[in-house]
Design a protein around this motif. Structure first.
Motif, PDB file in Angstrom:
ATOM      1  N   TYR A 131       0.874  -1.162   0.000  1.00 44.40           N
ATOM      2  CA  TYR A 131       0.000   0.000   0.000  1.00 44.40           C
ATOM      3  C   TYR A 131       0.920   1.223   0.000  1.00 44.40           C
ATOM      4  O   TYR A 131       1.567   1.541   0.996  1.00 44.40           O
ATOM      5  CB  TYR A 131      -0.910  -0.032   1.233  1.00 44.40           C
ATOM      6  N   VAL A 132       0.982   1.896  -1.157  1.00 47.81           N
ATOM      7  CA  VAL A 132       2.000   2.923  -1.398  1.00 47.81           C
ATOM      8  C   VAL A 132       1.528   4.279  -0.895  1.00 47.81           C
ATOM      9  O   VAL A 132       0.349   4.641  -1.029  1.00 47.81           O
ATOM     10  CB  VAL A 132       2.340   2.987  -2.898  1.00 47.81           C
ATOM     11  N   VAL A 133       2.457   5.052  -0.335  1.00 49.96           N
ATOM     12  CA  VAL A 133       2.147   6.364   0.228  1.00 49.96           C
ATOM     13  C   VAL A 133       1.469   7.248  -0.821  1.00 49.96           C
ATOM     14  O   VAL A 133       1.857   7.270  -1.990  1.00 49.96           O
ATOM     15  CB  VAL A 133       3.421   7.043   0.770  1.00 49.96           C
ATOM     16  N   GLN A 134       0.442   7.965  -0.390  1.00 48.92           N
ATOM     17  CA  GLN A 134      -0.292   8.868  -1.272  1.00 48.92           C
ATOM     18  C   GLN A 134       0.137  10.317  -1.086  1.00 48.92           C
ATOM     19  O   GLN A 134       0.185  11.081  -2.042  1.00 48.92           O
ATOM     20  CB  GLN A 134      -1.799   8.743  -1.013  1.00 48.92           C
ATOM     21  N   SER A 135       0.430  10.707   0.148  1.00 51.73           N
ATOM     22  CA  SER A 135       0.844  12.083   0.399  1.00 51.73           C
ATOM     23  C   SER A 135       1.529  12.184   1.751  1.00 51.73           C
ATOM     24  O   SER A 135       1.375  11.311   2.615  1.00 51.73           O
ATOM     25  CB  SER A 135      -0.366  13.028   0.367  1.00 51.73           C
ATOM     26  N   HIS A 136       2.309  13.236   1.886  1.00 50.72           N
ATOM     27  CA  HIS A 136       2.883  13.613   3.174  1.00 50.72           C
ATOM     28  C   HIS A 136       2.112  14.857   3.576  1.00 50.72           C
ATOM     29  O   HIS A 136       2.366  15.943   3.050  1.00 50.72           O
ATOM     30  CB  HIS A 136       4.379  13.908   3.018  1.00 50.72           C
ATOM     31  N   GLU A 137       1.153  14.711   4.466  1.00 48.68           N
ATOM     32  CA  GLU A 137       0.172  15.777   4.708  1.00 48.68           C
ATOM     33  C   GLU A 137       0.836  17.104   5.068  1.00 48.68           C
ATOM     34  O   GLU A 137       1.604  17.188   6.030  1.00 48.68           O
ATOM     35  CB  GLU A 137      -0.806  15.362   5.807  1.00 48.68           C
ATOM     36  N   HIS A 138       0.535  18.143   4.270  1.00 46.72           N
ATOM     37  CA  HIS A 138       1.017  19.523   4.427  1.00 46.72           C
ATOM     38  C   HIS A 138       2.466  19.708   3.993  1.00 46.72           C
ATOM     39  O   HIS A 138       2.950  20.848   3.974  1.00 46.72           O
ATOM     40  CB  HIS A 138       0.870  20.026   5.870  1.00 46.72           C
ATOM     41  N   PHE A 139       3.174  18.639   3.668  1.00 48.96           N
ATOM     42  CA  PHE A 139       4.588  18.755   3.324  1.00 48.96           C
ATOM     43  C   PHE A 139       4.864  18.047   1.992  1.00 48.96           C
ATOM     44  O   PHE A 139       4.103  17.172   1.570  1.00 48.96           O
ATOM     45  CB  PHE A 139       5.459  18.136   4.422  1.00 48.96           C
ATOM     46  N   PRO A 140       5.980  18.404   1.328  1.00 49.55           N
ATOM     47  CA  PRO A 140       6.279  17.781   0.027  1.00 49.55           C
ATOM     48  C   PRO A 140       6.806  16.357   0.181  1.00 49.55           C
ATOM     49  O   PRO A 140       7.373  15.990   1.221  1.00 49.55           O
ATOM     50  CB  PRO A 140       7.355  18.705  -0.550  1.00 49.55           C
ATOM     51  N   LEU A 141       6.615  15.568  -0.848  1.00 50.76           N
ATOM     52  CA  LEU A 141       7.296  14.285  -0.969  1.00 50.76           C
ATOM     53  C   LEU A 141       8.561  14.490  -1.798  1.00 50.76           C
ATOM     54  O   LEU A 141       8.598  15.340  -2.690  1.00 50.76           O
ATOM     55  CB  LEU A 141       6.398  13.250  -1.660  1.00 50.76           C
ATOM     56  N   ASP A 142       9.594  13.730  -1.496  1.00 51.01           N
ATOM     57  CA  ASP A 142      10.839  13.718  -2.272  1.00 51.01           C
ATOM     58  C   ASP A 142      11.622  15.021  -2.185  1.00 51.01           C
ATOM     59  O   ASP A 142      12.496  15.273  -3.019  1.00 51.01           O
ATOM     60  CB  ASP A 142      10.563  13.377  -3.746  1.00 51.01           C
TER      61      ASP A 142
END
Length: 219
Positions: A131-142
């Motif tokens: 189950y792959v991450v969808q978002s980092h709430e309020h913050f950027p991914l990568d």
């Protein structure tokens, strides 16, 4: 007449007691958790258009992020024996799964940077489903980002994943490899297997409230 009234009052009291017990059981043993609180932080400075992992001046900066009580959650162990995660609590909600990482900010340093990578996943240890991450709430991914202004507090960062079927009982958390920089090897990580229910907030609450074991008094 009085006897009938007493029987009626007793019946009402017993009914209320049973209902109360049933409600408590549902709360304690619920299949789902409430959405964790996660307030909107203040963006102090956006990331540069030419963001560069090796130039920390290019990172976005935030303040007034979500905080959490000290000491809540579980330090997760990687299969190589290291402890690379903040204290972790997992909220199993109907709409999504929320993984909370709590980090203690020391009183001698008021700024830290963090990063969460796309491709991170919750793995069903029994089936191998990811189950792959969808978002980092309020913050950027990568992208790395700074957090300021929480000296001697515990900050909480929350990532959102797809909802987990109730059949998922045992999990591992996976972080993929990524670009490295000084003090960041870029190596991925995979935790050992954990019982999902042991990481949910009700288990954390019960552990916190559990009375300390008393040993023998020997004189």
């Amino acid at each position: 007449m009085i006897a009938k009234q007493m029987k009626y009052m007793l019946l009402v009291a017993l009914t209320a007691m049973v209902a109360s017990c049933h409600t408590t059981k549902n709360i304690v043993g619920s299949d789902y958790d409430e959405h964790p609180e996660n307030k909107q932080p203040v963006l102090e400075r956006p990331a540069w258009p030419n963001y560069d992992l090796h130039d920390d001046r290019s990172f976005a900066a935030f303040s007034h992020v979500q905080t959490a009580p000290k000491g809540v959650g579980t330090y997760l162990k990687d299969e190589n024996g290291s402890w690379n995660h903040g204290r972790t609590t997992i909220y199993r909600c109907k709409d999504a799964t929320y993984v909370c990482y709590d980090w203690d900010v020391p009183d001698y340093q008021d700024w830290w940077f963090f990063r969460e990578n796309s491709g991170a996943a919750i793995i069903d240890a029994d089936t191998g489903d990811r189950y792959v991450v969808q978002s980092h709430e309020h913050f950027p991914l990568d992208q790395c980002f700074w957090i300021y202004g929480h000296k001697n507090e515990t900050i909480r960062l929350i990532t959102r994943y797809p909802p987990l079927p109730l059949s998922v009982k045992h999990i591992r958390l996976y972080s993929p490899t990524s670009e490295s920089r000084r003090w960041m090897s870029g190596e991925g990580s995979l935790t050992i297997v954990y019982n999902l229910d042991d990481l949910r907030p009700n288990a954390m609450k019960q552990e916190t409230e559990k009375p300390k074991k008393q040993g023998r008094i020997i004189r």
